[in-house]
Design a protein around this motif. Structure first.
Motif, short mmCIF file in Angstrom:
data_model
loop_
_atom_site.label_atom_id
_atom_site.label_comp_id
_atom_site.label_asym_id
_atom_site.label_seq_id
_atom_site.Cartn_x
_atom_site.Cartn_y
_atom_site.Cartn_z
N CYS A 1 0.86 -1.10 0.00
CA CYS A 1 -0.08 0.02 -0.08
C CYS A 1 0.86 1.15 0.07
O CYS A 1 1.46 1.58 0.94
CB CYS A 1 -1.03 -0.08 1.27
N LEU A 2 1.01 1.93 -0.88
CA LEU A 2 1.77 2.83 -1.30
C LEU A 2 1.01 4.28 -1.64
O LEU A 2 0.09 4.16 -2.47
CB LEU A 2 2.75 2.91 -2.56
N VAL A 3 1.14 5.22 -0.66
CA VAL A 3 0.44 6.59 -0.76
C VAL A 3 1.53 7.35 -1.17
O VAL A 3 2.63 7.58 -0.69
CB VAL A 3 -0.09 6.97 0.69
N THR A 4 1.02 7.85 -2.61
CA THR A 4 2.03 8.54 -3.13
C THR A 4 2.38 9.80 -2.54
O THR A 4 1.43 10.76 -2.03
CB THR A 4 1.48 9.00 -4.62
N PRO A 5 3.60 10.14 -2.11
CA PRO A 5 3.79 11.41 -1.35
C PRO A 5 3.37 12.54 -2.02
O PRO A 5 3.05 12.87 -3.35
CB PRO A 5 5.53 11.39 -1.34
N GLN A 6 2.77 13.58 -1.25
CA GLN A 6 2.34 14.82 -1.35
C GLN A 6 3.29 15.66 -2.21
O GLN A 6 4.33 15.90 -1.71
CB GLN A 6 1.63 15.51 -0.51
N ALA A 7 3.23 16.17 -3.57
CA ALA A 7 4.44 17.17 -3.87
C ALA A 7 3.78 18.23 -4.42
O ALA A 7 2.60 18.41 -5.33
CB ALA A 7 4.79 16.36 -5.29
N GLY A 8 4.26 19.27 -3.61
CA GLY A 8 3.39 20.56 -3.70
C GLY A 8 4.76 21.71 -4.45
O GLY A 8 5.64 21.46 -4.36
N PRO A 9 3.82 22.63 -5.17
CA PRO A 9 4.74 23.73 -5.45
C PRO A 9 5.57 24.50 -4.55
O PRO A 9 5.11 24.58 -3.23
CB PRO A 9 4.11 24.80 -6.31
N LEU A 10 6.76 24.76 -4.70
CA LEU A 10 7.49 25.13 -3.68
C LEU A 10 6.95 26.81 -3.26
O LEU A 10 6.44 27.54 -4.04
CB LEU A 10 9.00 25.91 -3.82
N PRO A 11 6.65 26.94 -2.04
CA PRO A 11 5.76 28.12 -1.65
C PRO A 11 6.60 29.76 -1.93
O PRO A 11 7.84 29.32 -2.27
CB PRO A 11 5.15 28.02 -0.41
N VAL A 12 5.82 30.80 -1.72
CA VAL A 12 6.72 31.99 -1.85
C VAL A 12 7.88 32.18 -0.77
O VAL A 12 7.49 32.05 0.19
CB VAL A 12 5.68 33.30 -1.46
N VAL A 13 9.07 32.11 -1.24
CA VAL A 13 10.15 32.48 -0.51
C VAL A 13 10.55 34.01 -0.35
O VAL A 13 10.89 34.56 -1.39
CB VAL A 13 11.35 31.71 -1.04
N LEU A 14 10.16 34.50 0.66
CA LEU A 14 10.13 36.07 0.96
C LEU A 14 11.45 36.38 1.50
O LEU A 14 11.92 35.91 2.49
CB LEU A 14 8.94 36.51 1.85
N THR A 15 12.06 37.51 0.95
CA THR A 15 12.87 38.17 1.61
C THR A 15 12.43 39.18 2.76
O THR A 15 11.32 39.43 2.62
CB THR A 15 14.12 39.08 0.72
#
Length: 590
Positions: free
Chosen positions: A398-412
């Motif tokens: 039973c393999l739950v595909t890992p969640q792959a999300g876009p990189l969020p905003v990286v703020l200076t």
């Protein structure tokens, strides 16, 4: 293989016919002999073709995933059977040693000491290549590891006639002799909440197709292992073990997808898959570097976005295959970063000690939160670390595909300065994905913030971007600022908070808006002391159009020139006169 046999017989007949034709050309006295020989060959061909056409091949059985109390429905696929075929199901109990085959009856049956009601035990379908499913009314553990098979007779019940009777007993490629079923305890759910081609969450009440939507159910053929995509992801799964193709047990690690482990080697215990038709049997695996099963997944990428994994989990049902050395199975979740350095993110070790051969145990790696913005490639693997020769079986991975999300905003960091009545704020982003806008918020006490403006975000970007905002309505004293970063889905996060201590010197214009104007002009003036100010609006020839005097208070003053609808579109000059000083701003009306 039957079609090949037919072609061979046709070839033989054609060659013999050629010989007969030559005989007829050479001598008329051979005509009678030729006719007799030709007739014999034709009859032989008909006999061979008739035998091949009635091969009655059992290609597979489809046992359901059964829990105690459920109705058991065993489906079977047969080929090369005509509409006169009679089917009759048999069973045998195999508790360490196989018992004798017993015919089932339509209606009441005693199987392994328990009464069951059976349907379709003996029947004639009158449809070619078709056999109705065997139905047992109520599943109990008395059916656990009971074997079933279907026999076929030509226009007669195989229980009545002994020849010809077929049952697929040759077990050639893609053919099976019998099926063994396992009944799960009522407390164990056969179908778990996994996604993406793993175990189904809620199977339909009537399942008319084989259970092929398993990663590790091994229902999709003889291998279940596929190739690797260009990006490094496994199409299905892979293994380091050599496939078993025949012969004795040997000393090298091998694997085979089978319904019964004892079909690989008789020294293995005979037991059913955890569910479905087949399971993965691993023999003699004693190397921790050999992965019995592994699958890699690479996060998607696009020109404007980078994706990283954030979580994942892995579960498998496993069992010992014999009474030899106990396997020690290890489940790993491994991450690979952009530098191709591999890191074990999570691991579980399970040593078989008291379990008997064939006793299924579920092993799992609990849900793991993966460090954000780090791993674009994840590998799941199952291996044995016991250095003795071990044999084990895997099923229902039973393999739950890992969640792959876009990189969020990286703020200076948010920064700001104050000069001439204006607070100038600036910040930047190194990466954006699905960002919508930045809400600029201000507070006088650092606790209660309110919105003073909005700046649109780029949305998606993989390069550094700069943003700015001017606050022309600052208050004298302490001014606190922060950003509310809002994504397109409505989610948001806050930036750091900065504070500007505003001390007003003299009198200055800090803002004139809107620009262009239509029917009104807003003027913001910062004043160190109270006094008066004159506002004059003149055209481009210097003609005065409007004059207005206002009282200035200490701090920030918001003044208004209204009623400008009647002015023609064009260029104008706003003059602000206070303390004998004049400041001018060019404006446009439209």
């Amino acid at each position: 293989m039957y079609y090949i046999k037919i072609v061979m017989e046709q070839s033989v007949m054609i060659q013999l016919n050629l010989k007969l034709y030559k005989m007829k050309q050479n001598s008329t006295q051979h005509r009678v002999q030729a006719f007799v020989l030709q007739s014999a060959v034709f009859l032989l061909f008909l006999l061979l073709f008739n035998t091949a056409a009635k091969a009655h091949t059992v290609q597979y059985y489809t046992p359901p995933c059964l829990s105690t109390g459920q109705q058991a429905v065993i489906r079977v696929k047969v080929v090369f059977c005509n509409n006169s075929t009679w089917y009759h199901w048999q069973y045998r109990v195999n508790n360490g040693a196989p018992g004798s085959w017993t015919f089932l009856s339509n209606g009441s049956n005693n199987i392994n000491g328990t009464a069951f009601t059976v349907s379709n035990a003996s029947l004639k379908t009158n449809v070619a290549d078709s056999c109705a499913s065997l139905i047992i009314n109520n599943s109990t553990t008395a059916l656990n590891n009971v074997e079933f098979r279907v026999l076929m007779g030509d226009n007669a019940d195989p229980q009545v006639v002994t020849s010809p009777v077929w049952g697929g007993d040759d077990q050639a490629l893609f053919e099976v002799k019998n099926v063994r079923i396992a009944i799960r305890p009522a407390t164990e759910s056969c179908f778990t909440g996994c996604t993406d081609n793993a175990l189904v969450l809620a199977p339909p009440a009537t399942l008319n197709t084989p259970l092929t939507n398993f990663y590790g159910g091994f229902e999709s053929g003889s291998s279940n292992f596929g190739s690797t995509n260009a990006n490094g992801s496994s199409v299905t799964a892979q293994t380091d073990i050599t496939q078993w193709t025949g012969g004795t047990l040997g000393t090298n690690p091998r694997y085979r997808v089978a319904n019964n482990p004892d079909t690989v080697n008789t020294s293995f215990a005979a037991f059913a898959p955890h569910s479905g038709r087949q399971m993965l049997v691993i023999s003699r695996s004693a190397s921790s570097s050999n992965r019995a099963w592994f699958k890699t997944i690479v996060a998607a990428t696009s020109p404007s976005q980078s994706y990283y994994f954030t979580s994942g989990s892995l579960k498998v049902w496993a069992a010992k295959a014999d009474g030899g050395a106990n396997p020690t199975l290890v489940l790993d979740i491994i991450g690979t970063n952009t530098a191709n350095n591999t890191v074990v993110l999570a691991t579980t070790t399970f040593a078989f000690t008291t379990q008997a051969a064939g006793q299924w145990v579920q092993i799992s790696v609990a849900d793991v939160n993966i460090t954000s913005n780090t791993y674009k490639k994840i590998e799941y693997r199952i291996r044995n670390t016991n250095t003795s020769a071990n044999s084990f079986v895997l099923d229902d991975i039973c393999l739950v595909t890992p969640q792959a999300g876009p990189l969020p905003v990286v703020l200076t960091a948010l920064q700001g300065t104050y000069a001439n009545g204006t607070a100038k704020l600036n910040w930047g982003t190194q990466q954006e994905s699905n960002s919508s806008y930045f809400e600029v918020e201000r507070s006088n006490d650092g606790t209660s913030f309110s919105s003073i403006g909005r700046v649109s975000a780029a949305g998606n970007s993989s390069r550094e971007l700069s943003y700015k905002f001017d606050d022309i309505k600052v208050n004298a004293g302490m001014n606190y600022y922060r950003l509310k970063m809002v994504d397109k889905d409505g989610s948001f996060a806050y930036s750091n908070t900065i504070v500007l201590n505003v001390t007003i010197r003299g009198t200055s214009i800090t803002g004139v808006y809107p620009a262009p104007f239509s029917n009104r002009i807003n003027v913001t003036i910062a004043a160190e002391n109270t006094g008066q100010v004159m506002l004059r609006l003149v055209d481009n020839t210097g003609k005065q159009l409007i004059q207005q005097t206002n009282l200035l208070r200490k701090g920030i003053n918001n003044l208004l020139l209204s009623g400008l609808d009647g002015l023609a579109n064009g260029f104008y000059i706003l003059e602000v006169i206070t303390d004998g000083k004049k400041e001018s701003r060019k404006l446009v009306k439209q």
